[in-house]
Design a protein around this motif. Structure first.
Motif, mmCIF file in Angstrom:
data_model
loop_
_atom_site.group_PDB
_atom_site.id
_atom_site.type_symbol
_atom_site.label_atom_id
_atom_site.label_comp_id
_atom_site.label_asym_id
_atom_site.label_seq_id
_atom_site.Cartn_x
_atom_site.Cartn_y
_atom_site.Cartn_z
ATOM 1 N N ALA A 268 10.490 1.535 9.665
ATOM 2 C CA ALA A 268 9.369 2.374 9.237
ATOM 3 C C ALA A 268 9.861 3.668 8.608
ATOM 4 C CB ALA A 268 8.459 2.670 10.436
ATOM 5 N N ASP A 269 10.837 4.318 9.233
ATOM 6 C CA ASP A 269 11.321 5.583 8.683
ATOM 7 C C ASP A 269 12.080 5.385 7.380
ATOM 8 O OD1 ASP A 269 10.130 7.179 10.525
ATOM 9 O OD2 ASP A 269 11.954 7.834 11.520
ATOM 10 N N TYR A 270 12.837 4.293 7.268
ATOM 11 C CA TYR A 270 13.561 4.054 6.015
ATOM 12 C C TYR A 270 12.578 3.837 4.868
ATOM 13 C CZ TYR A 270 17.335 2.537 2.944
ATOM 14 O OH TYR A 270 18.234 2.445 1.917
ATOM 15 N N VAL A 271 11.549 3.042 5.114
ATOM 16 C CA VAL A 271 10.560 2.763 4.080
ATOM 17 C C VAL A 271 9.747 4.017 3.742
ATOM 18 C CG1 VAL A 271 8.436 1.473 3.586
ATOM 19 C CG2 VAL A 271 10.397 0.305 4.602
ATOM 20 N N ASN A 272 9.258 4.698 4.773
ATOM 21 C CA ASN A 272 8.353 5.824 4.539
ATOM 22 C C ASN A 272 9.083 7.057 4.022
ATOM 23 O OD1 ASN A 272 6.118 4.322 5.402
ATOM 24 N ND2 ASN A 272 6.462 4.868 7.542
ATOM 25 N N LYS A 273 10.240 7.367 4.570
ATOM 26 C CA LYS A 273 10.964 8.553 4.125
ATOM 27 C C LYS A 273 11.492 8.400 2.699
ATOM 28 C CE LYS A 273 12.368 10.175 8.728
ATOM 29 N NZ LYS A 273 13.493 10.444 9.658
ATOM 30 N N ASN A 274 11.708 7.151 2.279
ATOM 31 C CA ASN A 274 12.188 6.912 0.919
ATOM 32 C C ASN A 274 11.070 6.561 -0.052
ATOM 33 O OD1 ASN A 274 15.217 7.163 0.899
ATOM 34 N ND2 ASN A 274 14.980 5.751 2.627
ATOM 35 N N GLY A 275 9.834 6.564 0.425
ATOM 36 C CA GLY A 275 8.695 6.443 -0.465
ATOM 37 C C GLY A 275 8.394 5.060 -0.991
ATOM 38 N N PHE A 276 8.813 3.999 -0.292
ATOM 39 C CA PHE A 276 8.470 2.649 -0.740
ATOM 40 C C PHE A 276 7.031 2.320 -0.336
ATOM 41 C CE2 PHE A 276 13.128 2.354 -0.372
ATOM 42 C CZ PHE A 276 13.439 1.828 -1.609
ATOM 43 N N PRO A 277 6.276 1.649 -1.207
ATOM 44 C CA PRO A 277 4.909 1.297 -0.822
ATOM 45 C C PRO A 277 4.827 0.207 0.231
ATOM 46 C CG PRO A 277 5.444 0.354 -2.968
ATOM 47 C CD PRO A 277 6.584 1.261 -2.598
ATOM 48 N N GLY A 278 5.845 -0.614 0.314
ATOM 49 C CA GLY A 278 5.854 -1.711 1.265
ATOM 50 C C GLY A 278 7.139 -2.494 1.147
ATOM 51 N N VAL A 279 7.146 -3.704 1.729
ATOM 52 C CA VAL A 279 8.356 -4.524 1.724
ATOM 53 C C VAL A 279 7.993 -5.960 1.377
ATOM 54 C CG1 VAL A 279 9.551 -3.082 3.408
ATOM 55 C CG2 VAL A 279 8.196 -5.036 4.209
ATOM 56 N N VAL A 280 8.989 -6.693 0.902
ATOM 57 C CA VAL A 280 8.847 -8.114 0.628
ATOM 58 C C VAL A 280 10.064 -8.817 1.197
ATOM 59 C CG1 VAL A 280 9.897 -7.847 -1.670
ATOM 60 C CG2 VAL A 280 8.488 -9.870 -1.170
#
Length: 534
Positions: A268-280
């Motif tokens: 969660a922190d890697y995705v959110n802190k780096n500004g990704f909208p989501g994951v695939v």
């Protein structure tokens, strides 16, 4: 006296935002009657800032935020702030005591860890002097993280007449780490006879996860208070004549619950802190991608996760069925993109080049690379980050394909051994069944050729993981491992595969570290090496 701990999730480099968060914590704690606030190690800039510490503008930005914060803090509250400190051409890992609108004292960390994931000797000078300050009739000795792991700084504080020891930390999680912290602080308490307050950071930073679990022990080494694990939290400790008073202590997480929560927080922190909208991610119908999908949904929510099944001619019907069922159970966006036409096109293009050559791992890897290309195309088009699904056991022995199933931005379970993958899947299903039982019970397979299983080319995962743990995490020699009871042929095969595949691991995405020694900062082996272990 009421003391507050800001168990906070700092963002590296976001000094002003971190300062504003500290201020909110200070104001809330003050309103609740606390007159001292502890923040974690390097809370102002985030930990670890790594080579940002070589930049002068980094220190200037820290100083601006620190000056702003000092001017806004309640004047009759003591606030201990962790921050980098540059003075007289030297850099220090520091903690400042702030009250009455000024810095009253600044402590420089004495013991600079330079092992495992730590590189502090690369960046900082070591301090040598204790800092003991008086507040509301009690004398507090200040320390930073590793200073608690050896007796020197604590004894210096005692000699300077400290009555309570405060230690601020950025101590990353690994399995059973909290038990080690308890023992380390009890050693310092036994040496000094002083109670200790331990404030720790929480949150994910690249491959590290900080679990919080800040706590207080009295002068007998008894645990009196503890903050929740893996949560940002403003906690309070009441002191009477310097001794922390007993309060409710949260239930200890099981090992599987702790690892699962660490993986969620890290992602969660890697995705959110780096500004990704989501994951695939690629959903194969196997256990690794199933666990990865479950964690991703729990961490980010179903609307930020997309799963893609990419069947080939070797994909079993039960894999298709189980992947579709799991996607339905979790409610994620789900696509099926058959790769057989693409695979046949590549094979046709390569037919003349490969004339007379048998089907082998080349064609197996080609399928994995086609899948990697499709996932990266989806990532490029929609901005979602690709999560890879390989576990630590596969990563160790190279049972993965460069630019194929290794292609992606974050390797979520890269430090999770295969045997633990199964335990985590079973743990998640106890919370609510989301992983079809058949995925857990069927034999694992890459499904890149007919009738393939992992154990065609590897020993059982119980054996592989035992050898890997001894060789990678404990630096045991092959001879030592054989003496532990493992078959010589298995030890020789696994350790050779581990050594030969360093070049792959060096190119892998970062992922959450949950063991005491992961592949990454922890273990730095040369790729080009002819040392033979006899």
């Amino acid at each position: 006296m009421k003391l507050a701990i800001a168990q906070m999730n700092s963002v590296v480099g976001a000094m002003q935002a971190n300062a504003e968060h500290i201020l909110v914590c200070a104001q809330e704690a003050y309103a609740q009657g606390a007159r001292m606030l502890l923040t974690p190690e390097l809370a102002l800039c985030g930990y670890p800032p790594e080579d940002l510490l070589f930049r002068q503008d980094f220190y200037a930005a820290n100083q601006r935020s620190l000056t702003w914060l000092i001017s806004h803090l309640p004047s009759d509250m003591a606030v201990i702030i962790g921050h980098p400190h540059a003075v007289s051409g030297k850099r220090y890992n520091a903690a400042s005591v702030i009250h009455s609108g000024n810095i009253q004292a600044t402590y420089h960390k004495h013991i600079l860890p330079n092992y495992s994931v730590f590189d502090e000797e690369r960046y900082f000078e070591a301090g040598h002097l204790p800092v003991v300050f008086e507040w509301q009739g009690t004398r507090y000795g200040l320390m930073i993280c590793a200073d608690s792991w050896e007796p020197g700084p604590a004894l210096q504080a005692l000699q300077a007449n400290a009555q309570v020891l405060l230690t601020i930390n950025a101590s990353p999680y690994h399995i059973q780490k909290q038990l080690t912290r308890y023992q380390v602080l009890r050693d310092r308490i036994k040496e000094t006879g002083l109670p200790m307050i331990y404030a720790n950071m929480v949150g994910g930073q690249d491959e590290l996860v900080f679990d919080g679990t800040s706590f207080a022990m009295n002068s007998k080494g008894e645990l009196m208070q503890e903050l929740p694990a893996f949560e940002s939290h403003l906690g309070y400790i009441s002191l009477q004549q310097g001794q922390p008073l007993a309060a409710d202590i949260p239930d200890t997480l099981s090992p599987e619950a702790a690892v699962y929560t660490a993986l969620k927080l890290g992602l969660a922190d890697y995705v959110n802190k780096n500004g990704f909208p989501g994951v695939v991610l690629g959903l194969s119908g196997g256990i690794d991608s199933a666990l990865t999908l479950a964690i991703a949904v729990d961490a980010l929510g179903k609307y930020r996760v997309k799963a893609v099944m990419m069947p080939s001619e070797f994909t079993a019907s039960i894999s298709l069925e189980d992947a579709a069922l799991m996607a339905k159970l979790l409610g994620v966006e789900y696509s099926v993109l058959p790769i057989k036409p693409l695979f046949e096109g590549f094979c046709s293009t390569l037919a003349e080049e490969f004339a007379g050559q048998a089907f082998d791992t080349t064609e197996e890897n080609l399928q994995a690379r086609i899948r990697g290309m499709l996932l990266m195309a989806i990532s490029n088009k929609f901005g979602s980050m690709v999560i890879t699904t390989g576990n630590k056991s596969e990563t160790a022995v190279g049972y993965s394909t460069l630019y194929g199933d290794m292609a992606g931005g974050f390797a979520l379970i890269k430090d999770v051994p295969k045997t633990l993958v199964y335990k985590l899947a079973e743990y998640r299903n106890r919370l609510g069944m989301v992983i079809p039982e058949r995925i857990i019970t069927r034999a694992p397979s890459a499904e890149l050729r007919a009738d393939q299983t992992d154990q065609d080319s590897l020993p059982s995962y119980e054996i592989l993981d035992g050898i890997m743990e001894a060789y990678v995490e404990r630096d045991k020699s092959p001879e030592d491992i054989i003496r532990m009871g493992y078959a010589a042929k298995d030890v020789q095969r696994v350790t050779r595969l581990i050594d030969r595949n360093e070049y792959k691991r060096r190119q892998a995405a970062v992922g959450v570290r949950i063991t005491e020694r992961g592949f990454g900062k922890d273990r730095r082996y040369p790729i080009t090496c002819r040392l033979a272990f006899e």
